[in-house]
Scaffold this motif. Structure first.
Motif, PDB file in Angstrom:
ATOM      1  N   ALA A   1       1.092  -1.264  -0.046  1.00 23.99           N
ATOM      2  CA  ALA A   1      -0.058  -0.124  -0.187  1.00 23.99           C
ATOM      3  C   ALA A   1       0.794   1.092   0.080  1.00 23.99           C
ATOM      4  O   ALA A   1       0.341   2.237  -0.589  1.00 23.99           O
ATOM      5  CB  ALA A   1      -0.741  -0.196   1.208  1.00 23.99           C
ATOM      6  N   MET A   2       1.947   1.136   0.756  1.00 25.82           N
ATOM      7  CA  MET A   2       3.068   2.244   1.096  1.00 25.82           C
ATOM      8  C   MET A   2       3.952   2.744  -0.147  1.00 25.82           C
ATOM      9  O   MET A   2       5.013   3.172  -0.359  1.00 25.82           O
ATOM     10  CB  MET A   2       3.268   2.530   2.917  1.00 25.82           C
ATOM     11  CG  MET A   2       2.434   2.740   3.588  1.00 25.82           C
ATOM     12  SD  MET A   2       3.213   3.057   4.748  1.00 25.82           S
ATOM     13  CE  MET A   2       4.495   3.948   4.740  1.00 25.82           C
ATOM     14  N   GLY A   3       3.992   1.389  -1.341  1.00 26.32           N
ATOM     15  CA  GLY A   3       5.012   1.450  -2.477  1.00 26.32           C
ATOM     16  C   GLY A   3       6.487   1.065  -1.743  1.00 26.32           C
ATOM     17  O   GLY A   3       7.107   1.806  -2.447  1.00 26.32           O
ATOM     18  N   CYS A   4       6.308   0.271  -0.921  1.00 28.16           N
ATOM     19  CA  CYS A   4       7.602   0.283  -0.563  1.00 28.16           C
ATOM     20  C   CYS A   4       8.204  -1.573  -0.703  1.00 28.16           C
ATOM     21  O   CYS A   4       8.755  -2.281  -0.150  1.00 28.16           O
ATOM     22  CB  CYS A   4       8.169   0.700   0.635  1.00 28.16           C
ATOM     23  SG  CYS A   4       7.207   0.453   1.794  1.00 28.16           S
ATOM     24  N   ARG A   5       7.569  -2.208  -1.406  1.00 30.69           N
ATOM     25  CA  ARG A   5       6.940  -3.874  -1.746  1.00 30.69           C
ATOM     26  C   ARG A   5       8.805  -4.570  -1.490  1.00 30.69           C
ATOM     27  O   ARG A   5       8.481  -5.872  -1.790  1.00 30.69           O
ATOM     28  CB  ARG A   5       5.943  -3.700  -1.531  1.00 30.69           C
ATOM     29  CG  ARG A   5       5.755  -6.133  -1.906  1.00 30.69           C
ATOM     30  CD  ARG A   5       5.416  -6.071  -1.167  1.00 30.69           C
ATOM     31  NE  ARG A   5       4.972  -8.084  -1.449  1.00 30.69           N
ATOM     32  CZ  ARG A   5       5.912  -8.877  -1.893  1.00 30.69           C
ATOM     33  NH1 ARG A   5       6.926  -8.743  -1.713  1.00 30.69           N
ATOM     34  NH2 ARG A   5       5.185 -10.006  -2.135  1.00 30.69           N
ATOM     35  N   GLU A   6       9.143  -3.460  -3.138  1.00 30.27           N
ATOM     36  CA  GLU A   6      10.277  -4.203  -3.688  1.00 30.27           C
ATOM     37  C   GLU A   6      11.086  -5.358  -2.830  1.00 30.27           C
ATOM     38  O   GLU A   6      11.769  -4.499  -2.211  1.00 30.27           O
ATOM     39  CB  GLU A   6      10.981  -3.314  -4.332  1.00 30.27           C
ATOM     40  CG  GLU A   6      12.238  -3.974  -5.595  1.00 30.27           C
ATOM     41  CD  GLU A   6      12.384  -2.447  -6.218  1.00 30.27           C
ATOM     42  OE1 GLU A   6      13.529  -2.655  -6.641  1.00 30.27           O
ATOM     43  OE2 GLU A   6      11.769  -1.450  -6.283  1.00 30.27           O
ATOM     44  N   GLY A   7      11.719  -6.345  -3.013  1.00 28.94           N
ATOM     45  CA  GLY A   7      12.680  -6.451  -2.297  1.00 28.94           C
ATOM     46  C   GLY A   7      11.845  -7.827  -0.813  1.00 28.94           C
ATOM     47  O   GLY A   7      12.932  -8.047  -0.563  1.00 28.94           O
TER      48      GLY A   7
ATOM     49  N   PHE B   1      14.136  -4.984   4.197  1.00 30.96           N
ATOM     50  CA  PHE B   1      13.405  -4.605   5.320  1.00 30.96           C
ATOM     51  C   PHE B   1      13.549  -4.002   6.095  1.00 30.96           C
ATOM     52  O   PHE B   1      12.719  -2.484   6.532  1.00 30.96           O
ATOM     53  CB  PHE B   1      14.350  -5.994   5.959  1.00 30.96           C
ATOM     54  CG  PHE B   1      12.790  -6.162   7.478  1.00 30.96           C
ATOM     55  CD1 PHE B   1      11.233  -5.981   7.640  1.00 30.96           C
ATOM     56  CD2 PHE B   1      13.842  -6.294   8.236  1.00 30.96           C
ATOM     57  CE1 PHE B   1      10.561  -6.487   8.282  1.00 30.96           C
ATOM     58  CE2 PHE B   1      13.047  -7.053   9.591  1.00 30.96           C
ATOM     59  CZ  PHE B   1      11.927  -6.867   9.906  1.00 30.96           C
ATOM     60  N   HIS B   2      14.758  -3.562   6.175  1.00 27.49           N
ATOM     61  CA  HIS B   2      14.408  -1.277   6.770  1.00 27.49           C
ATOM     62  C   HIS B   2      14.362  -0.497   6.153  1.00 27.49           C
ATOM     63  O   HIS B   2      13.601   0.266   7.288  1.00 27.49           O
ATOM     64  CB  HIS B   2      16.542  -1.514   7.319  1.00 27.49           C
ATOM     65  CG  HIS B   2      16.738  -0.154   7.377  1.00 27.49           C
ATOM     66  ND1 HIS B   2      16.879   0.057   8.836  1.00 27.49           N
ATOM     67  CD2 HIS B   2      17.054   1.001   7.014  1.00 27.49           C
ATOM     68  CE1 HIS B   2      17.475   1.557   8.761  1.00 27.49           C
ATOM     69  NE2 HIS B   2      17.625   2.039   7.917  1.00 27.49           N
ATOM     70  N   HIS B   3      14.401  -0.309   5.224  1.00 25.96           N
ATOM     71  CA  HIS B   3      13.821   0.184   4.194  1.00 25.96           C
ATOM     72  C   HIS B   3      11.932   0.935   4.257  1.00 25.96           C
ATOM     73  O   HIS B   3      11.981   1.575   4.829  1.00 25.96           O
ATOM     74  CB  HIS B   3      14.205   0.593   3.402  1.00 25.96           C
ATOM     75  CG  HIS B   3      13.227   1.391   2.129  1.00 25.96           C
ATOM     76  ND1 HIS B   3      13.891   2.657   1.939  1.00 25.96           N
ATOM     77  CD2 HIS B   3      12.834   1.564   1.015  1.00 25.96           C
ATOM     78  CE1 HIS B   3      12.569   3.570   1.257  1.00 25.96           C
ATOM     79  NE2 HIS B   3      11.939   2.735   0.571  1.00 25.96           N
ATOM     80  N   ALA B   4      11.887  -0.377   4.473  1.00 34.02           N
ATOM     81  CA  ALA B   4      10.069  -0.264   4.674  1.00 34.02           C
ATOM     82  C   ALA B   4       9.251  -0.168   5.888  1.00 34.02           C
ATOM     83  O   ALA B   4       8.479   0.225   5.968  1.00 34.02           O
ATOM     84  CB  ALA B   4       9.887  -1.496   3.818  1.00 34.02           C
ATOM     85  N   LEU B   5      10.153  -0.934   6.954  1.00 32.69           N
ATOM     86  CA  LEU B   5       9.522  -1.018   8.246  1.00 32.69           C
ATOM     87  C   LEU B   5      10.448   0.249   8.901  1.00 32.69           C
ATOM     88  O   LEU B   5       9.105   1.028   9.496  1.00 32.69           O
ATOM     89  CB  LEU B   5      10.440  -2.111   9.309  1.00 32.69           C
ATOM     90  CG  LEU B   5      10.425  -2.091  10.461  1.00 32.69           C
ATOM     91  CD1 LEU B   5       9.090  -2.601  10.320  1.00 32.69           C
ATOM     92  CD2 LEU B   5      11.649  -2.643  11.099  1.00 32.69           C
TER      93      LEU B   5
ATOM     94  N   LEU C   1       3.996   6.562   6.431  1.00 34.67           N
ATOM     95  CA  LEU C   1       2.438   7.616   5.998  1.00 34.67           C
ATOM     96  C   LEU C   1       2.465   8.991   6.492  1.00 34.67           C
ATOM     97  O   LEU C   1       1.635   8.312   7.942  1.00 34.67           O
ATOM     98  CB  LEU C   1       1.737   6.754   6.431  1.00 34.67           C
ATOM     99  CG  LEU C   1       0.271   6.512   5.910  1.00 34.67           C
ATOM    100  CD1 LEU C   1      -0.461   7.041   4.355  1.00 34.67           C
ATOM    101  CD2 LEU C   1      -0.602   5.923   6.500  1.00 34.67           C
ATOM    102  N   GLU C   2       2.301   9.675   5.368  1.00 31.74           N
ATOM    103  CA  GLU C   2       2.172  10.516   6.027  1.00 31.74           C
ATOM    104  C   GLU C   2       0.483  11.650   6.439  1.00 31.74           C
ATOM    105  O   GLU C   2       0.497  12.042   7.568  1.00 31.74           O
ATOM    106  CB  GLU C   2       3.081  12.257   5.221  1.00 31.74           C
ATOM    107  CG  GLU C   2       4.532  12.120   5.032  1.00 31.74           C
ATOM    108  CD  GLU C   2       5.478  12.294   7.035  1.00 31.74           C
ATOM    109  OE1 GLU C   2       4.269  12.859   7.823  1.00 31.74           O
ATOM    110  OE2 GLU C   2       5.606  11.622   7.267  1.00 31.74           O
TER     111      GLU C   2
END
Length: 123
Positions: A59-65, A84-88, A93-94
């Motif tokens: 949903a937040m557009g950071c599913r890659e990898g 994992f670090h990037h998405a987490l 979500l602003e």
């Protein structure tokens, strides 16, 4: 609101039985660099509900990898750690909403802060 927070929240409306995970409605997402800590990732990984995490990342557009079903050995892979670090921790979500999967009730997220206050009739 970061996906770490999203993964820990559930809907507490009276009578709701399946209020987890919240669906995410995105209006605005931001990315901010966060200190990379492998030990933290290894510590938090077993506590993450992975299907809920993937749903939020999508949903937040950071599913890659991010794989469908990783195990703890994935934490030895540097590419997985970075994704994992990037998405987490780096994607926030602003503006948007968290939506109860059972009732459809929307809880607004403004300036990165979810407003989880219930109306009187929901308590």
């Amino acid at each position: 609101m970061k996906l770490l927070t999203h993964n820990m929240l559930s809907c507490h409306i009276k009578g709701v039985r399946s209020g987890y995970p919240f669906l995410i409605e995105v209006v605005k997402v931001s990315e901010h660099e966060a200190d990379f800590d492998t030990d933290f990732l290894k510590h938090i990984f077993p506590r993450i509900n992975w299907p809920a995490f993937l749903q939020g990342a999508e949903a937040m557009g950071c599913r890659e990898g991010l794989p469908e079903a990783p195990n703890e050995s994935a934490l030895e892979d540097e590419q997985f750690q970075k994704a994992f670090h990037h998405a987490l921790l780096e994607v926030t979500l602003e503006e948007g909403s968290l939506i109860c999967p059972e009732t459809g009730r929307k809880f607004p997220v403004s300036k990165g802060i979810p407003n989880m206050l219930l109306n009187e009739d929901e308590c």
